[in-house]
Scaffold this active site. Structure first.
Site, short mmCIF file in Angstrom:
data_model
loop_
_atom_site.label_atom_id
_atom_site.label_comp_id
_atom_site.label_asym_id
_atom_site.label_seq_id
_atom_site.Cartn_x
_atom_site.Cartn_y
_atom_site.Cartn_z
N ASP A 1 -21.62 -26.28 -29.00
CA ASP A 1 -21.93 -25.33 -27.93
C ASP A 1 -22.49 -24.05 -28.54
O ASP A 1 -21.85 -23.42 -29.38
CB ASP A 1 -20.64 -25.03 -27.16
CG ASP A 1 -20.87 -24.23 -25.90
OD1 ASP A 1 -21.85 -23.46 -25.83
OD2 ASP A 1 -20.05 -24.35 -24.97
N GLY B 1 -22.94 -30.74 -27.15
CA GLY B 1 -23.10 -29.32 -26.92
C GLY B 1 -22.32 -28.80 -25.74
O GLY B 1 -21.24 -29.31 -25.40
N HIS B 2 -22.88 -27.79 -25.08
CA HIS B 2 -22.21 -27.08 -23.99
C HIS B 2 -21.89 -28.01 -22.83
O HIS B 2 -20.78 -28.02 -22.32
CB HIS B 2 -23.12 -25.94 -23.54
CG HIS B 2 -22.51 -25.02 -22.52
ND1 HIS B 2 -21.39 -24.25 -22.77
CD2 HIS B 2 -22.89 -24.71 -21.25
CE1 HIS B 2 -21.10 -23.52 -21.70
NE2 HIS B 2 -21.99 -23.79 -20.76
N PHE B 3 -22.88 -28.78 -22.38
CA PHE B 3 -22.70 -29.68 -21.24
C PHE B 3 -22.25 -31.06 -21.73
O PHE B 3 -22.99 -32.04 -21.69
CB PHE B 3 -23.99 -29.77 -20.43
CG PHE B 3 -24.23 -28.56 -19.57
CD1 PHE B 3 -23.54 -28.39 -18.38
CD2 PHE B 3 -25.12 -27.58 -19.96
CE1 PHE B 3 -23.74 -27.27 -17.59
CE2 PHE B 3 -25.33 -26.46 -19.18
CZ PHE B 3 -24.64 -26.30 -17.98
#
Length: 296
Positions: free
Chosen positions: A247, A273-275
């Protein structure tokens, strides 16, 4: 049951609903038996309950899953600025009213990104309702911030037109797709559905100004971190962090920091990552199911 079969089954069990809360008409997705344990899913920026489209079918066979869109996001109505002040306190008030309107007496809380400070406000206000806490890249510690926040920090410290304008690039299609969605994610696993919908909704008239108001108010969340952490220490909710380790906004140290106040909590890192749900929904669902079986 395969993921595809669950998805088909859930397609007939996830009606699109609205619930009026004051001046805000809250859109939400719902699946699972009404008498099953409740799991309340709170999305982040710049997305909506759409981010849970693959997770909901994998949990709805055992849980009553509810995922609202925050005011100004997704399909929840966005009252004009001036009629509604876009602050995190007000987002939490609307979601708190939504919870009351649905008669939810207790629920496990899944918090992601902006959903973290919203959900933690609910938990602080009604700790007796929270049966478990799941944070997926949902920050509550200073250690969780990467070094990519300079423009936002400048805006928090000095609310000038220039500093506000400097944050506008965070709302661009390029940043949403390439920085938020693609950073750290396997491109072969990444569907365009999530970022294309986010980009389209961000392009609606007035959406950027609403988001810039919320970016400025994000500083209020950091001010409440000590309160959130005190809630963790005092109430010790069963805790799970399931975190995309790459992220670019909320780094792994933010997940580990929860263990300082919730020493019995579980922390899992995923190679994304973030999602994280865009690429690892099956893994996230498996971890959540195992965790909730232990505690609910």
């Amino acid at each position: 049951m395969t993921l595809e079969e669950r998805y088909v089954r859930a397609a007939f069990r996830i009606p699109d609903r609205f619930q009026q809360v004051g001046e805000v008409n809250v859109f939400y997705r719902e699946a699972g038996a009404k008498d099953a344990p409740v799991l309340l899913l709170l999305h982040g920026f710049p997305t909506s309950s759409h981010m849970f489209r693959d997770l909901i079918p994998q949990l709805a066979d055992n849980y009553h899953v509810i995922a609202p869109d925050l005011p100004g996001f997704g399909y929840t109505s966005a009252p004009p600025r001036g009629m509604f002040e876009y602050t995190f306190d007000n987002l939490a008030k609307v979601i708190g009213g939504f919870v009351d309107a649905l008669g939810l007496k207790e629920y496990a809380l899944y918090i992601f990104d902006y959903g973290a400070p919203v959900g933690l406000r609910l938990a602080v206000a009604h700790p007796e309702r929270v049966t478990a806490l799941i944070s997926q890249n949902g920050n509550a510690y200073l250690e969780g911030f990467s070094d990519e926040w300079d423009a936002w920090r400048a805006y928090w410290q000095d609310d000038t037109p220039e500093n506000r304008e400097a944050c506008r690039s965070a709302l661009s299609a390029e940043v949403i797709e390439n920085w938020q969605y693609r950073t750290g994610a396997n491109p072969r696993l990444l569907s365009p559905d999530g970022y294309m919908l986010d980009i389209a909704l961000m392009a609606r008239p007035g959406a950027e100004e609403i988001q810039l108001d919320l970016i400025h108010d994000y500083a209020s969340n950091i001010e409440r971190y000590p309160e959130f952490q005190s809630y963790f220490r005092e109430h010790q909710p069963p805790f799970l962090a399931v975190w995309g380790r790459h992220d670019p906004a909320f780094i792994p140290a933010g997940a580990e920091a929860y263990k300082r106040d919730l020493p019995d909590g579980q922390v899992h890192f995923l190679d994304t990552g973030h999602f994280a749900l865009e690429t690892h929904s099956t893994e996230v669902a498996s971890i959540i199911r195992s965790f909730l079986r232990q505690h609910l």
